[in-house]
Design a protein around this motif. Structure first.
Motif, PDB file in Angstrom:
ATOM      1  N   LEU A 191      37.211  23.551  45.669  1.00 20.52           N
ATOM      2  CA  LEU A 191      37.521  24.165  44.460  1.00 20.52           C
ATOM      3  C   LEU A 191      37.245  25.341  44.112  1.00 20.52           C
ATOM      4  N   ASP A 192      38.039  26.371  44.039  1.00 21.70           N
ATOM      5  CA  ASP A 192      37.266  27.430  43.567  1.00 21.70           C
ATOM      6  C   ASP A 192      37.405  27.584  41.933  1.00 21.70           C
ATOM      7  N   PHE A 193      36.838  28.545  41.172  1.00 21.29           N
ATOM      8  CA  PHE A 193      36.531  28.488  39.675  1.00 21.29           C
ATOM      9  C   PHE A 193      37.958  27.985  39.181  1.00 21.29           C
ATOM     10  N   ASN A 194      39.084  28.776  39.042  1.00 21.02           N
ATOM     11  CA  ASN A 194      40.543  28.364  38.504  1.00 21.02           C
ATOM     12  C   ASN A 194      40.642  26.943  38.728  1.00 21.02           C
ATOM     13  N   ASN A 195      40.453  26.528  39.891  1.00 23.15           N
ATOM     14  CA  ASN A 195      41.188  25.111  40.277  1.00 23.15           C
ATOM     15  C   ASN A 195      40.116  23.981  39.793  1.00 23.15           C
ATOM     16  N   TYR A 196      38.959  24.438  39.610  1.00 30.09           N
ATOM     17  CA  TYR A 196      37.857  23.522  39.271  1.00 30.09           C
ATOM     18  C   TYR A 196      38.185  23.437  37.804  1.00 30.09           C
ATOM     19  N   ILE A 197      38.464  24.447  36.986  1.00 30.05           N
ATOM     20  CA  ILE A 197      38.847  24.468  35.375  1.00 30.05           C
ATOM     21  C   ILE A 197      40.112  23.363  35.436  1.00 30.05           C
TER      22      ILE A 197
ATOM     23  N   VAL B 297      31.524  20.800  46.421  1.00 26.96           N
ATOM     24  CA  VAL B 297      31.953  20.944  45.279  1.00 26.96           C
ATOM     25  C   VAL B 297      30.880  21.683  44.228  1.00 26.96           C
ATOM     26  N   PRO B 298      30.776  23.006  44.855  1.00 27.38           N
ATOM     27  CA  PRO B 298      29.394  23.778  44.461  1.00 27.38           C
ATOM     28  C   PRO B 298      29.524  24.049  42.754  1.00 27.38           C
ATOM     29  N   HIS B 299      30.870  24.194  42.303  1.00 28.91           N
ATOM     30  CA  HIS B 299      30.992  24.499  41.014  1.00 28.91           C
ATOM     31  C   HIS B 299      30.286  23.168  40.190  1.00 28.91           C
ATOM     32  N   GLN B 300      30.389  21.967  40.604  1.00 30.82           N
ATOM     33  CA  GLN B 300      29.961  20.818  39.794  1.00 30.82           C
ATOM     34  C   GLN B 300      28.415  20.938  39.535  1.00 30.82           C
ATOM     35  N   LEU B 301      27.788  21.488  40.544  1.00 25.02           N
ATOM     36  CA  LEU B 301      26.293  21.603  40.390  1.00 25.02           C
ATOM     37  C   LEU B 301      26.054  22.832  39.456  1.00 25.02           C
ATOM     38  N   ILE B 302      26.728  23.978  39.473  1.00 22.33           N
ATOM     39  CA  ILE B 302      26.614  25.023  38.531  1.00 22.33           C
ATOM     40  C   ILE B 302      26.719  24.621  37.138  1.00 22.33           C
ATOM     41  N   GLU B 303      27.765  23.796  36.991  1.00 21.67           N
ATOM     42  CA  GLU B 303      28.019  23.301  35.657  1.00 21.67           C
ATOM     43  C   GLU B 303      26.805  22.314  35.131  1.00 21.67           C
ATOM     44  N   ALA B 304      26.444  21.524  36.106  1.00 20.49           N
ATOM     45  CA  ALA B 304      25.517  20.534  35.823  1.00 20.49           C
ATOM     46  C   ALA B 304      24.108  21.484  35.275  1.00 20.49           C
TER      47      ALA B 304
ATOM     48  N   ARG C  31      28.849  29.171  50.216  1.00 21.20           N
ATOM     49  CA  ARG C  31      29.909  28.647  49.050  1.00 21.20           C
ATOM     50  C   ARG C  31      29.281  28.681  47.622  1.00 21.20           C
ATOM     51  N   LEU C  32      27.967  28.333  47.618  1.00 22.13           N
ATOM     52  CA  LEU C  32      27.286  28.103  46.384  1.00 22.13           C
ATOM     53  C   LEU C  32      27.178  29.644  45.733  1.00 22.13           C
ATOM     54  N   GLN C  33      26.795  30.880  46.729  1.00 20.59           N
ATOM     55  CA  GLN C  33      26.720  32.329  46.166  1.00 20.59           C
ATOM     56  C   GLN C  33      28.268  32.646  45.680  1.00 20.59           C
ATOM     57  N   GLN C  34      29.266  32.391  46.243  1.00 18.39           N
ATOM     58  CA  GLN C  34      30.675  32.791  45.705  1.00 18.39           C
ATOM     59  C   GLN C  34      30.853  31.855  44.407  1.00 18.39           C
ATOM     60  N   ALA C  35      30.436  30.729  44.538  1.00 27.35           N
ATOM     61  CA  ALA C  35      30.830  30.228  43.240  1.00 27.35           C
ATOM     62  C   ALA C  35      29.795  30.532  42.062  1.00 27.35           C
TER      63      ALA C  35
ATOM     64  N   ASP D 190      28.886  33.913  41.636  1.00 31.82           N
ATOM     65  CA  ASP D 190      29.500  34.945  41.370  1.00 31.82           C
ATOM     66  C   ASP D 190      30.835  34.656  40.568  1.00 31.82           C
ATOM     67  N   GLN D 191      31.668  33.715  41.002  1.00 33.56           N
ATOM     68  CA  GLN D 191      32.839  33.360  39.940  1.00 33.56           C
ATOM     69  C   GLN D 191      32.172  32.868  38.546  1.00 33.56           C
ATOM     70  N   ALA D 192      31.245  32.306  38.647  1.00 30.95           N
ATOM     71  CA  ALA D 192      30.851  31.703  37.177  1.00 30.95           C
ATOM     72  C   ALA D 192      30.447  32.864  36.434  1.00 30.95           C
ATOM     73  N   TYR D 193      29.675  33.744  36.965  1.00 31.10           N
ATOM     74  CA  TYR D 193      29.122  34.983  36.097  1.00 31.10           C
ATOM     75  C   TYR D 193      30.482  35.588  35.652  1.00 31.10           C
ATOM     76  N   LYS D 194      31.432  35.965  36.618  1.00 32.39           N
ATOM     77  CA  LYS D 194      32.720  36.558  36.386  1.00 32.39           C
ATOM     78  C   LYS D 194      33.440  36.101  35.089  1.00 32.39           C
ATOM     79  N   ASN D 195      33.233  34.809  34.876  1.00 33.62           N
ATOM     80  CA  ASN D 195      34.022  34.037  34.001  1.00 33.62           C
ATOM     81  C   ASN D 195      33.160  33.418  32.818  1.00 33.62           C
ATOM     82  N   ASN D 196      32.054  34.155  32.648  1.00 36.06           N
ATOM     83  CA  ASN D 196      31.121  33.933  31.511  1.00 36.06           C
ATOM     84  C   ASN D 196      30.743  32.884  31.302  1.00 36.06           C
ATOM     85  N   TRP D 197      30.366  32.062  32.523  1.00 32.19           N
ATOM     86  CA  TRP D 197      29.889  30.900  32.509  1.00 32.19           C
ATOM     87  C   TRP D 197      28.206  31.062  32.859  1.00 32.19           C
TER      88      TRP D 197
END
Ligand code: FMN
Ligand code: SF4
Ligand code: FES
Lengths: 459, 187
Positions: free
Chosen positions: A29-35, A123-130, A157-161, A163-170
């Protein structure tokens, strides 16, 4: 109608397989789909509704224990960080305290362990959220993912996630309008097992040779660059968004008769259907081996298995009904470790298997302390002779003595005691196999015994 | 042991690379320097970027020569001895020249239980090299690797940064042949 069934199934999945229900190994899931899927809800709750101390209470109450091998209660580990130690009123903000570091241990080099890889790649975004939740709790403004160098896809994949998290103020400053700031960095290692040991990992991150440090001081007090540091495993952390979202009571209810939560169990070696499965804590070895891993490979019977990676003690047939949780596996004489079975069939030489394991530990010994630096190659030398049929009974006595020399408390870190576990238990359960090698002067399993190449085949 | 007493003399090469002979600003390319500084900027100390810096240079040059090691150490303001302690510690930092493709064959437990030795024999025979060696044409180097995290699909190997799993005698030869064709076709 169909839609409702689908929805219900999806919700059940989300509630019973929190760690894996979002996993997609082909295309995470990319950032938008994870949201859209409900991601970052745990983190927003933590940041906006709770103080760090309140998050700590939730995590402590959930009963979450570390999934990196030792099973240490996560809440208790965090509570040693100075920022959380100060006796402040429960509702007071701790963000002005001394900054700490959070490190996610994604080194995963324990042979036979591959569970974290699913979470990292799937699911790299899950780890970032965590990591946002954990960092906020321990007052960290910088966090690192320490990833083993071979996990190239995970790194991408982690680096992409990230970057997306930075872009979206997470990540970055003023996360989601709060005054909390977090920078998250990915560090890729270069291939050395000892880097998974948390203090060696800290030395590695500082650019030093990765030798474990003496404890105390514990990293929670003085870790990376001398600052308070918490090191947690990928799977441990990945539980946090769900604990925040659904509460600690829910987390406990996932496995009412055992340690809290689910666990990524795995099986590899001589089984029909190797893999990883998220199951409630405490499934029995039998269920895991026969229902999930499909039983033994064709024509084989179970000889023994390591329940949680290369540095755990062998268990056998008699332990099949043991629940795979921390206490039960310890009572059976082993450790839950990483929860991945390594399964040995009856046609493969157990001495060859132990030799392979000990070669690994001898190679990966960091060389700092004598019992391990000298002991592990010595064991390898003896095992090699046993496997080749060139040993005598005194060699076995010597192995027992070496197990004792390398046991807990006698070495600088837990690598050597980890090496002793499969060795000592093999000497116990497969005593006859060791003796047969000596008495027959060759490997009784010969063709299936890989390391016994030089065995003479005089009939 | 007696006969080895003088070996030290013999092993010291006549021309040693020393710190004074290298100026990292000239030795490292601007692309390398930029990438290293980028890594330095996210760490609290220059020293902490050691592994990253080694990786950057290895990516550009294929391996870490003595000259490269000294240049990186200068760039990070640490002694080359310290950086050598780091460089030699890791499996994925090559301190000797390697082939175009570096085969990292997993020799850990799951692969051991599921037929690693056969794969090893095939690679050795097919390329006529042993562990630690490079084919005469400089195409392949063979190294062992600890568990690659593909234990559910063992035996496994990694070549450069690509992972291969569920290896069989046929598939491994096909993979190697495919790669050597790539090299031959390259200009
Ligand atoms: C030799 C050695 C290697 C280790 N390797 C890892 C590893 O690869 N991943 C991991 O999470 N923990 C590893 N550990 C355990 C860590 O030291 C530490 O206990 C763990 O990361 C803590 O995380 P947890 O509390 O979330 O379980 C290793 C320990 C030792 C002694
Ligand atoms: S036990 Fe082994 S790995 Fe751990 S410090 Fe001693 S030599 Fe190093
Ligand atoms: S043991 Fe070979 S990939 Fe894990």
């Amino acid at each position: 109608m169909m839609d409702n069934n689908w929805l219900e199934a999806a919700l059940t999945q989300a509630l019973t397989k929190p760690l894996t229900h979002w996993i997609n190994l082909e295309q995470p899931l990319d950032f938008n789909n994870y949201i859209k899927a409900g991601g970052y809800m745990g983190a927003i709750k933590a940041l906006k509704e709770f103080t760090p101390r309140e998050v700590l209470t939730i995590v402590s109450d959930s009963g979450l224990k570390g999934r990196g091998g030792a099973g240490f209660p996560t809440g208790m580990k965090w509570s040693c960080v100075p920022a959380l130690q100060k006796k402040l009123p429960l509702n007071q903000d701790t963000s002005t305290q001394e900054s700490s570091y959070l490190i996610c241990n994604a080194d995963e080099m324990e042979p036979g362990t591959f569970k974290d890889r699913y979470l990292l790649e799937g699911v790299p975004h899950q780890l970032i959220e965590a990591m946002i939740i954990a960092s906020y709790t321990i007052s960290a403004n910088k966090a690192y993912i320490f990833l083993r160098g071979e996990y190239v896809l995970a790194a991408k994949r982690l680096q992409q996630a990230i970057d997306q998290a930075y872009k979206n103020n997470w990540l970055g400053e003023n996360i989601q309008g709060t005054d909390y700031q977090l920078d998250l960095y990915l560090h890729t290692s270069a291939g050395r097992y000892i880097c998974g040991e948390e203090t060696a990992l800290i030395n590695a991150l500082e650019g030093k040779r990765a030798i474990p440090r003496a404890k105390p001081p514990f990293p929670q007090v003085s870790g990376l660059f001398g600052k308070p540091t918490v090191v947690n495993n990928v799977e441990t952390l990945s539980n946090l968004p769900h604990i925040l979202k659904h509460g600690s009571a829910w987390f406990k209810s996932l496995s009412p008769d055992s340690d809290a939560g689910t666990k990524l169990y795995a099986a590899c070696g001589q089984v029909k259907n190797p893999g990883v499965w998220e199951l409630p804590m405490g499934v029995t070895i039998r269920t895991l081996l026969y229902e999930y891993a499909g039983g033994m490979s064709d024509g084989m019977k179970l000889k023994g298995l390591l329940p949680g990676g290369a540095s755990t003690d062998f268990l056998t047939e008699q332990h099949l009904d043991t629940p795979m949780d921390f206490d039960s596996i310890s009572k059976a004489g082993s450790r839950l470790g990483t929860g991945g079975l390594i399964v040995l069939g009856d046609q493969h030489c157990p001495v060859a298997m132990v030799l392979n394991l000990l070669r690994f530990f001898a190679q990966e010994s960091c060389g700092w302390c004598t019992p391990c630096r000298d002991g592990t190659p010595w064991v390898v030398e003896i095992l090699t002779r046993i496997e080749q049929g060139k040993a005598n009974h005194e060699d076995i006595a010597q192995l027992h003595e070496l197990c004792d020399f390398m046991w807990l408390g006698k070495t600088h870190c837990a690598l050597a005691p980890g090496a002793v576990e499969p060795l000592k238990s093999a000497l116990h359960y497969f005593k006859e196999d060791f003796e047969q090698h000596i008495e027959q002067g060759c490997c009784p399993y010969d063709s299936s015994s890989s390391e016994g190449k030089e065995v003479s085949h005089d009939e | 042991m007696k006969s080895n007493d003088c070996s030290l003399e013999q092993t010291i090469p006549s021309i040693m690379v020393t710190d004074e002979k290298i100026d990292f600003r000239q030795y490292l390319s601007s692309a390398e320097l930029t990438a290293i500084e980028q890594e330095v900027s996210i760490m609290a100390t220059r020293e902490a970027a050691g592994i990253e810096a080694l990786k950057v240079v290895q990516q550009h040059r294929g391996w870490i020569s003595d000259e490269s090691l000294i240049a990186i150490a200068q760039c990070l303001h640490i002694s080359s001895a310290q950086l050598e302690g780091v460089a030699t510690f890791y499996n994925l930092i090559y301190r000797q020249k390697v082939g175009h493709y570096v085969i990292h064959l997993c020799d850990s437990i799951s692969c051991h239980l599921t037929g690693y030795d056969e794969i090893l024999e095939i690679i050795k025979q097919h390329l006529s090299i042993d562990y630690g060696q490079t084919t005469v044409d400089g195409q392949f180097t063979l190294l062992s690797n600890v568990c690659l995290g593909s234990c559910d699909k063992s035996p496994a190997m990694m070549i450069n940064s690509t992972h291969y799993h569920s290896l069989t005698a046929e598939s491994v030869i096909a993979i190697l042949n495919g790669l050597s064709q790539n090299v031959e076709q390259a200009p």
